[in-house]
Design an enzyme around this catalytic site. Structure first.
Site, PDB file in Angstrom:
ATOM      1  N   ALA A  49      65.243  -7.277  26.214  1.00  0.00           N
ATOM      2  CA  ALA A  49      64.721  -5.914  26.298  1.00  0.00           C
ATOM      3  C   ALA A  49      65.526  -4.988  25.403  1.00  0.00           C
ATOM      4  O   ALA A  49      66.687  -5.262  25.084  1.00  0.00           O
ATOM      5  CB  ALA A  49      64.765  -5.416  27.746  1.00  0.00           C
ATOM      6  N   ASP A  50      64.902  -3.899  25.019  1.00  0.00           N
ATOM      7  CA  ASP A  50      65.596  -2.855  24.278  1.00  0.00           C
ATOM      8  C   ASP A  50      65.001  -1.514  24.682  1.00  0.00           C
ATOM      9  O   ASP A  50      63.778  -1.357  24.702  1.00  0.00           O
ATOM     10  CB  ASP A  50      65.467  -3.047  22.767  1.00  0.00           C
ATOM     11  CG  ASP A  50      66.495  -2.215  22.033  1.00  0.00           C
ATOM     12  OD1 ASP A  50      67.615  -2.722  21.841  1.00  0.00           O
ATOM     13  OD2 ASP A  50      66.199  -1.056  21.683  1.00  0.00           O
ATOM     14  N   THR A  51      65.876  -0.575  25.016  1.00  0.00           N
ATOM     15  CA  THR A  51      65.447   0.761  25.422  1.00  0.00           C
ATOM     16  C   THR A  51      65.837   1.759  24.349  1.00  0.00           C
ATOM     17  O   THR A  51      66.978   1.747  23.877  1.00  0.00           O
ATOM     18  CB  THR A  51      66.091   1.155  26.766  1.00  0.00           C
ATOM     19  OG1 THR A  51      65.698   0.190  27.752  1.00  0.00           O
ATOM     20  CG2 THR A  51      65.647   2.547  27.218  1.00  0.00           C
ATOM     21  N   GLY A  58      61.096  -1.852  25.337  1.00  0.00           N
ATOM     22  CA  GLY A  58      60.358  -3.014  24.875  1.00  0.00           C
ATOM     23  C   GLY A  58      60.909  -4.238  25.581  1.00  0.00           C
ATOM     24  O   GLY A  58      62.118  -4.343  25.792  1.00  0.00           O
TER      25      GLY A  58
END
Length: 191
Positions: free
Chosen positions: A68-70, A105
């Site tokens: 994940a990436d924020t 994401g």
């Protein structure tokens, strides 16, 4: 399926644990640069998929990887993790008194080659902040590992967020409702 979380984020670990999932942590360094033509949700999805690509060769057939990436977006500008105190002050100064969007994401990749990439959006409304409040937050919470220089679960989130449109957990770093639904589709929830 055995779940693998490829994240050093204590918040993501907490959220998966609270969902009742059992998982293993695997960490690799992955470049977090993104092409300049990508915007908003595309950036978060690209970075989540890039992280997953780094693990492909090491996945067993019965494993499912979660990456994940924020990111925080003020209009169309991506505000990454601050590089230093001055950068954190500048970011929080720009966010205070305004609304901004948080995108996380997520990439779910199975050892047998199936992959799902998605993102979730939450609009965050901050009240106006004083420079003393910003400095207090930076001094007490050290937000250098957080996109946009803040964590919703920290003092600033509690004191400054007027309201959210979307998932609170997305702002913490993982849209748990979407993750759970996609894991169910892949047959990877443990009940």
């Amino acid at each position: 399926m055995k779940l693998i979380l490829a994240s050093n984020s204590p918040r993501r670990r907490q959220l998966l644990t609270e969902l009742g999932l059992t998982y293993e942590i695997r960490l690799l360094a992955v470049d977090e640069e993104f092409p300049p033509h990508l915007h908003r949700a595309e950036v978060a999805e690209f970075l989540a998929a890039r992280k997953a690509a780094a693990y492909v060769d090491g996945l067993a057939e019965d494993e499912l990887l979660i990456t994940a990436d924020t990111i925080v977006c003020l209009e169309n500008e991506v505000l990454n993790k601050p590089v230093d105190r001055a950068d954190a002050q500048a970011m929080l100064g720009r966010l205070q008194g305004r609304a901004h969007d948080v995108f996380t994401g997520v990439c779910l990749r199975t050892g047998d080659g199936r992959q799902v990439v998605f993102s979730d959006q939450t609009t965050v409304h901050f009240r106006a902040l004083t420079s003393a409040e910003i400095d207090h937050y930076i001094d007490t919470c050290q937000p250098y590992d957080k996109a946009g220089s803040y964590g919703a679960q920290d003092w600033l989130g509690m004191a400054a967020i007027d309201r959210l449109e979307g998932s609170y957990f997305n702002v913490m770093g993982l849209p748990t409702h979407r993750v759970w639904a996609e894991l169910e589709k892949l047959g990877a929830t443990q009940r």
